[in-house]
Design a protein around this motif. Structure first.
Motif, PDB file in Angstrom:
ATOM      1  N   ALA A 113      -3.576   1.830  -6.653  1.00  0.00           N
ATOM      2  CA  ALA A 113      -3.253   1.976  -5.236  1.00  0.00           C
ATOM      3  C   ALA A 113      -3.954   3.159  -4.589  1.00  0.00           C
ATOM      4  O   ALA A 113      -4.156   4.207  -5.211  1.00  0.00           O
ATOM      5  CB  ALA A 113      -1.746   2.134  -5.076  1.00  0.00           C
ATOM      6  N   ARG A 185       0.816   1.943   9.081  1.00  0.00           N
ATOM      7  CA  ARG A 185       1.982   2.818   8.883  1.00  0.00           C
ATOM      8  C   ARG A 185       2.819   2.275   7.727  1.00  0.00           C
ATOM      9  O   ARG A 185       3.017   1.071   7.608  1.00  0.00           O
ATOM     10  CB  ARG A 185       2.790   2.810  10.188  1.00  0.00           C
ATOM     11  CG  ARG A 185       3.865   3.867  10.286  1.00  0.00           C
ATOM     12  CD  ARG A 185       4.517   3.831  11.667  1.00  0.00           C
ATOM     13  NE  ARG A 185       5.384   2.679  11.833  1.00  0.00           N
ATOM     14  CZ  ARG A 185       6.643   2.614  11.413  1.00  0.00           C
ATOM     15  NH1 ARG A 185       7.205   3.631  10.804  1.00  0.00           N
ATOM     16  NH2 ARG A 185       7.359   1.519  11.601  1.00  0.00           N
ATOM     17  N   LEU A 187       2.390   1.662   4.571  1.00  0.00           N
ATOM     18  CA  LEU A 187       1.813   0.554   3.812  1.00  0.00           C
ATOM     19  C   LEU A 187       2.545   0.349   2.485  1.00  0.00           C
ATOM     20  O   LEU A 187       2.912   1.325   1.822  1.00  0.00           O
ATOM     21  CB  LEU A 187       0.325   0.814   3.560  1.00  0.00           C
ATOM     22  CG  LEU A 187      -0.515   1.032   4.818  1.00  0.00           C
ATOM     23  CD1 LEU A 187      -1.981   1.242   4.469  1.00  0.00           C
ATOM     24  CD2 LEU A 187      -0.373  -0.127   5.795  1.00  0.00           C
TER      25      LEU A 187
HETATM   26  N1  SAM Z   1      -4.042   9.987  -2.967  1.00  0.00           N
HETATM   27  C1  SAM Z   1      -3.475   9.207  -1.896  1.00  0.00           C
HETATM   28  C2  SAM Z   1      -4.275   7.905  -1.784  1.00  0.00           C
HETATM   29  O1  SAM Z   1      -4.835   7.462  -2.764  1.00  0.00           O
HETATM   30  O2  SAM Z   1      -4.264   7.307  -0.698  1.00  0.00           O
HETATM   31  C3  SAM Z   1      -3.423   9.997  -0.616  1.00  0.00           C
HETATM   32  C4  SAM Z   1      -2.642  11.255  -0.730  1.00  0.00           C
HETATM   33  S1  SAM Z   1      -2.521  12.155   0.749  1.00  0.00           S
HETATM   34  C5  SAM Z   1      -1.806  13.661   0.201  1.00  0.00           C
HETATM   35  C6  SAM Z   1      -1.147  11.447   1.541  1.00  0.00           C
HETATM   36  C7  SAM Z   1      -1.545  10.762   2.849  1.00  0.00           C
HETATM   37  O3  SAM Z   1      -2.077   9.475   2.563  1.00  0.00           O
HETATM   38  C8  SAM Z   1      -0.357  10.499   3.753  1.00  0.00           C
HETATM   39  O4  SAM Z   1      -0.050  11.637   4.537  1.00  0.00           O
HETATM   40  C9  SAM Z   1      -0.868   9.354   4.589  1.00  0.00           C
HETATM   41  O5  SAM Z   1      -1.737   9.810   5.593  1.00  0.00           O
HETATM   42  C10 SAM Z   1      -1.672   8.556   3.538  1.00  0.00           C
HETATM   43  N2  SAM Z   1      -0.782   7.580   2.901  1.00  0.00           N
HETATM   44  C11 SAM Z   1      -0.252   7.659   1.669  1.00  0.00           C
HETATM   45  N3  SAM Z   1       0.549   6.607   1.432  1.00  0.00           N
HETATM   46  C12 SAM Z   1       0.541   5.849   2.551  1.00  0.00           C
HETATM   47  C13 SAM Z   1       1.180   4.654   2.944  1.00  0.00           C
HETATM   48  N4  SAM Z   1       2.027   4.025   2.136  1.00  0.00           N
HETATM   49  N5  SAM Z   1       0.918   4.154   4.179  1.00  0.00           N
HETATM   50  C14 SAM Z   1       0.069   4.798   5.015  1.00  0.00           C
HETATM   51  N6  SAM Z   1      -0.560   5.926   4.697  1.00  0.00           N
HETATM   52  C15 SAM Z   1      -0.326   6.464   3.493  1.00  0.00           C
END
Ligand code: SAM
Length: 269
Positions: A113, A185, A187
């Motif tokens: 993911a 949003r 996801l």
């Molecule tokens: N390592 C993660 C990845 O593989 O996507 C991302 C980590 S980053 C610290 C966290 C950010 O990823 C959130 O603030 C949001 O912007 C995005 N994000 C993570 N999960 C999400 C989800 N389920 N739906 C939408 N955006 C998500």
């Protein structure tokens, strides 16, 4: 057998989004280095991982890299995970990975993911090209600078729900109300939502609907200029003759045609 090091992607919301291979590896390793042990404990309890957990986050990654190298040298198997998604993607991992590469240690990454790829797989695009900028800067000037850099490329970014409206307003101001935007949003979660529309419509939607949870967004690439260079010069000339200032002219033209304000400003002066 010599020790092994794994980078393992974990779910971004729905706990079932974990691969069979990830479960197998996280079950087999001796140690799991994680951003926050409390978050990874939930996954470990669900799938019965018995490995020892220790934290490895942006504030201690350098020091933890040494610990991980020592463990590997002792013959232990170690996996790196983050709180959600793929480590190293807007998450810690890069410092550790470069230390391992320096020591010639083999890295095995288990795909899974990731919010960017999950999002993009639901967004129709005219071409494959996209730029992923991670978390968009908070500062308006820096936001515009980076969006301008990729203005002709689909530009994907992470943003907090508390700042998204301000960022969308900045996009509207810079590229006009019709600039095309997509927002993903929550996801993989219960309230998952995808919106694709003009920035103006998206702002209006989120003024009426809750804007909570995790966000990934994209400003679509500007395809070509809506007006030819000659037409643009002609419009600028008319506005100049009407006594508008260079600043006003660049604002008006960018609003009307979605042209970059700085580009128009330079043409004006
Ligand atoms: N390592 C993660 C990845 O593989 O996507 C991302 C980590 S980053 C610290 C966290 C950010 O990823 C959130 O603030 C949001 O912007 C995005 N994000 C993570 N999960 C999400 C989800 N389920 N739906 C939408 N955006 C998500």
């Amino acid at each position: 057998m010599s020790s092994q090091f794994f980078v393992v992607a974990t779910p971004i919301g729905n706990l079932k989004d974990i691969t069979l291979r990830a479960i197998e590896v996280l079950n087999d390793v001796d140690y799991i280095a994680c951003e926050d042990t409390r978050v990874t404990r939930i996954l470990a309890d669900k799938y019965g991982f018995s490995a020892k957990l220790f934290d490895c986050h942006k504030f201690n990654e350098k020091e933890r890299s040494e610990k991980i190298i020592n463990l590997l040298e002792e013959g232990k198997n170690v996996a790196l995970v983050s709180d959600a998604g793929t480590p190293g993607i807007s998450d810690p991992g890069s410092v550790l990975i470069s230390s391992l590469i320096e020591r010639g240690i083999k890295i095995t990454s288990l795909p899974g993911a990731c919010a960017v790829t999950t999002f993009l797989s639901m967004i129709p695009r005219k071409n494959e090209e996209y730029a992923f900028i991670g978390f968009i800067p908070r500062n308006k000037k820096q936001q515009i600078e980076i969006l301008n850099k990729y203005r002709y490329t689909n530009c994907v970014f992470y943003e907090s729900p508390n700042r998204l409206m301000e960022t969308l307003e900045n996009i509207k101001e810079e590229y006009g109300p019709n600039a095309l935007v997509a927002v993903g949003r929550e996801l993989t979660k219960v309230f998952e939502e995808i919106k694709i529309n003009s920035v103006e419509e998206i702002i209006s939607y989120f003024q009426k609907n809750p804007l909570k949870g995790e966000i990934v967004a994209m400003l679509f690439a500007k395809e070509t200029s809506d007006v030819s260079e000659d037409e643009l010069k002609q419009k600028i000339k008319i506005l100049k003759e009407e006594g508008f200032s260079p600043k006003d002219i660049s604002r008006i033209i960018s609003k009307l045609y979605g042209e970059n304000k700085n580009k128009v400003y330079k043409m004006v002066i």
